[in-house]
Design a protein around this motif. Structure first.
Motif, PDB file in Angstrom:
ATOM      1  N   GLY A   3      46.646  42.168  30.424  1.00 52.06           N
ATOM      2  CA  GLY A   3      46.027  42.325  31.729  1.00 52.06           C
ATOM      3  C   GLY A   3      44.777  41.493  31.919  1.00 52.06           C
ATOM      4  N   ASP A   4      44.020  41.866  32.941  1.00 51.09           N
ATOM      5  CA  ASP A   4      42.835  41.124  33.373  1.00 51.09           C
ATOM      6  C   ASP A   4      41.611  41.565  32.568  1.00 51.09           C
ATOM      7  N   LEU A   5      41.221  40.711  31.622  1.00 54.21           N
ATOM      8  CA  LEU A   5      40.072  40.998  30.762  1.00 54.21           C
ATOM      9  C   LEU A   5      38.791  40.530  31.441  1.00 54.21           C
ATOM     10  N   MET A   6      37.762  41.355  31.378  1.00 46.88           N
ATOM     11  CA  MET A   6      36.505  40.978  32.033  1.00 46.88           C
ATOM     12  C   MET A   6      35.320  41.655  31.369  1.00 46.88           C
ATOM     13  N   LEU A   7      34.136  41.233  31.766  1.00 40.23           N
ATOM     14  CA  LEU A   7      32.889  41.831  31.309  1.00 40.23           C
ATOM     15  C   LEU A   7      32.214  42.554  32.467  1.00 40.23           C
ATOM     16  N   ASP A   8      31.568  43.672  32.163  1.00 44.27           N
ATOM     17  CA  ASP A   8      30.710  44.370  33.119  1.00 44.27           C
ATOM     18  C   ASP A   8      29.272  44.218  32.648  1.00 44.27           C
ATOM     19  N   ASN A 111      44.607  30.021  37.680  1.00 47.31           N
ATOM     20  CA  ASN A 111      45.888  29.347  37.865  1.00 47.31           C
ATOM     21  C   ASN A 111      46.640  29.355  36.531  1.00 47.31           C
ATOM     22  N   ILE A 112      47.669  30.173  36.456  1.00 46.63           N
ATOM     23  CA  ILE A 112      48.489  30.235  35.247  1.00 46.63           C
ATOM     24  C   ILE A 112      49.576  29.166  35.366  1.00 46.63           C
ATOM     25  N   GLY A 143      45.107  37.524  38.735  1.00 48.73           N
ATOM     26  CA  GLY A 143      45.938  36.338  38.587  1.00 48.73           C
ATOM     27  C   GLY A 143      46.793  36.251  37.344  1.00 48.73           C
ATOM     28  N   ILE A 144      46.438  36.980  36.276  1.00 49.39           N
ATOM     29  CA  ILE A 144      47.211  36.821  35.041  1.00 49.39           C
ATOM     30  C   ILE A 144      48.547  37.567  35.075  1.00 49.39           C
ATOM     31  N   ASP A 170      47.548  45.788  42.466  1.00 52.68           N
ATOM     32  CA  ASP A 170      48.452  44.944  43.239  1.00 52.68           C
ATOM     33  C   ASP A 170      49.491  45.826  43.930  1.00 52.68           C
ATOM     34  N   ASP A 171      49.843  45.492  45.166  1.00 59.57           N
ATOM     35  CA  ASP A 171      50.838  46.290  45.886  1.00 59.57           C
ATOM     36  C   ASP A 171      52.240  45.686  45.803  1.00 59.57           C
TER      37      ASP A 171
END
Length: 329
Positions: A3-8, A111-112, A143-144, A170-171
């Motif tokens: 999934g979408d990896l991120m930092l807070d 952009n994958i 996007g991933i 996402d729907d």
């Protein structure tokens, strides 16, 4: 874990004065902390429950990407991380005396391309053949989680009888056809289905669209302070929220999906799994910033509230779980 990896990133301080000749406040920073966010927060929660996790996703070739990689390496197997030229997704929240005043995000369009997609799918093809108890897809719509990748994961998992749990913003539910469980937010689902008049119609449409239309076995509608609504082919069940005092709801959905996927391995009825997952999310809701709950903390909370029906199961299975009975991608 895919999934979408991120930092807070959280910054907290106090107002010291305003700029000369303007109304721009000057904040004296007292605290600046980075936390695992998005799909990475799901990983962090799974680790706190005692799971072995393999991460598959992308991070940027920037300083925050290094921070994210280092933090993930302490709680998971990061052999499935791939670097891209984008900036690492980072959500920055500024608070004044612990009151949030603004959030700004660093988020490039991802952009994958065909080459990267092939790398991701080759890794998934390899790892899904291993002894996994479950697969989680955390789709923050960054996007991933492309259609082709998600369909590939679910089709292979179905063949190997591995349950796939999906937490998605996402729907586009077509790409999650055949998933074991999805956790849409009730507000988002209501917005998509704009013709819905009441809750009964909402639940019936959710069953028709997600369960019957896309062959999803279980649906958990998350309803914030109103708790959860569980739907399957034969059941509609309300699960009340555990915590009524919400300090910070950030990451509650991450904790929920992690708890469901982990405690499904315990020999208890599924509705009891949802109750304990609701307790876990409730514990996180009374903490500041992006937070986690540990297995031991969860045991303490259920015992404090006389949840004897689950406390004994948690203690009985604790040794096995921490030795890696829950292996997740």
């Amino acid at each position: 874990m895919f999934g979408d990896l991120m930092l807070d990133h959280y910054i907290n301080g106090s107002l010291i004065k305003y700029c000369d000749n303007s109304d721009i406040p000057i904040l004296k920073v007292k605290e600046s902390k980075m936390f695992l966010g998005g799909a990475a927060n799901v990983v962090n929660n799974l680790n706190a429950f005692g799971c072995n996790i393999i991460v598959n996703g992308i991070i940027g070739n920037d300083l925050n990407g290094k921070v994210l990689r280092d933090k993930l390496s302490k709680v998971s197997n990061i052999s499935g991380l791939f670097h891209v030229s984008n900036n690492t997704i980072t959500k920055n929240t500024i608070s004044m005396d612990d009151k949030k005043i603004i959030r700004y995000d660093f988020e490039d369009e991802i952009n994958i391309d065909c080459r990267l997609q092939l790398k991701l799918m080759r890794f998934l093809d390899y790892i899904i053949d291993k002894s996994l108890n479950a697969i989680i897809i955390s789709d923050y719509s960054k996007g991933i989680c492309k259609d082709e990748i998600c369909k590939f994961i679910i089709e292979k998992a179905l063949y190997l009888k591995i349950p796939v749990f999906v937490d998605s913003k996402d729907d586009n539910w077509e790409k999650y056809k055949g998933a074991y469980l999805v956790t849409p937010n009730i507000k988002d689902f209501r917005r998509i289905q704009s013709s819905i008049k009441d809750e009964e119609q909402l639940f019936n449409i959710a069953k028709e669209v997600l369960i019957e239309g896309f062959n999803i076995s279980k649906v958990i509608l998350t309803c914030s302070e109103d708790g959860l609504v569980y739907l399957d082919h034969n059941c509609i069940q309300n699960i009340p929220a555990y915590s009524k005092q919400v300090i910070d709801s950030t990451g509650c959905g991450d904790t929920l999906i992690a708890a469901i996927a982990n405690y499904m391995n315990f020999e208890v009825p599924f509705l009891d799994v949802l109750k304990i997952a609701s307790v876990a999310a409730g514990i996180v809701a009374v903490k500041k910033n992006t937070a986690i709950v540990t297995h031991e903390e969860l045991i303490g909370e259920v015992e404090k509230n006389n949840y004897s029906w689950f406390s004994s199961k948690l203690r009985l299975n604790n040794k096995d779980s921490l030795n890696g009975i829950s292996n997740l991608c």
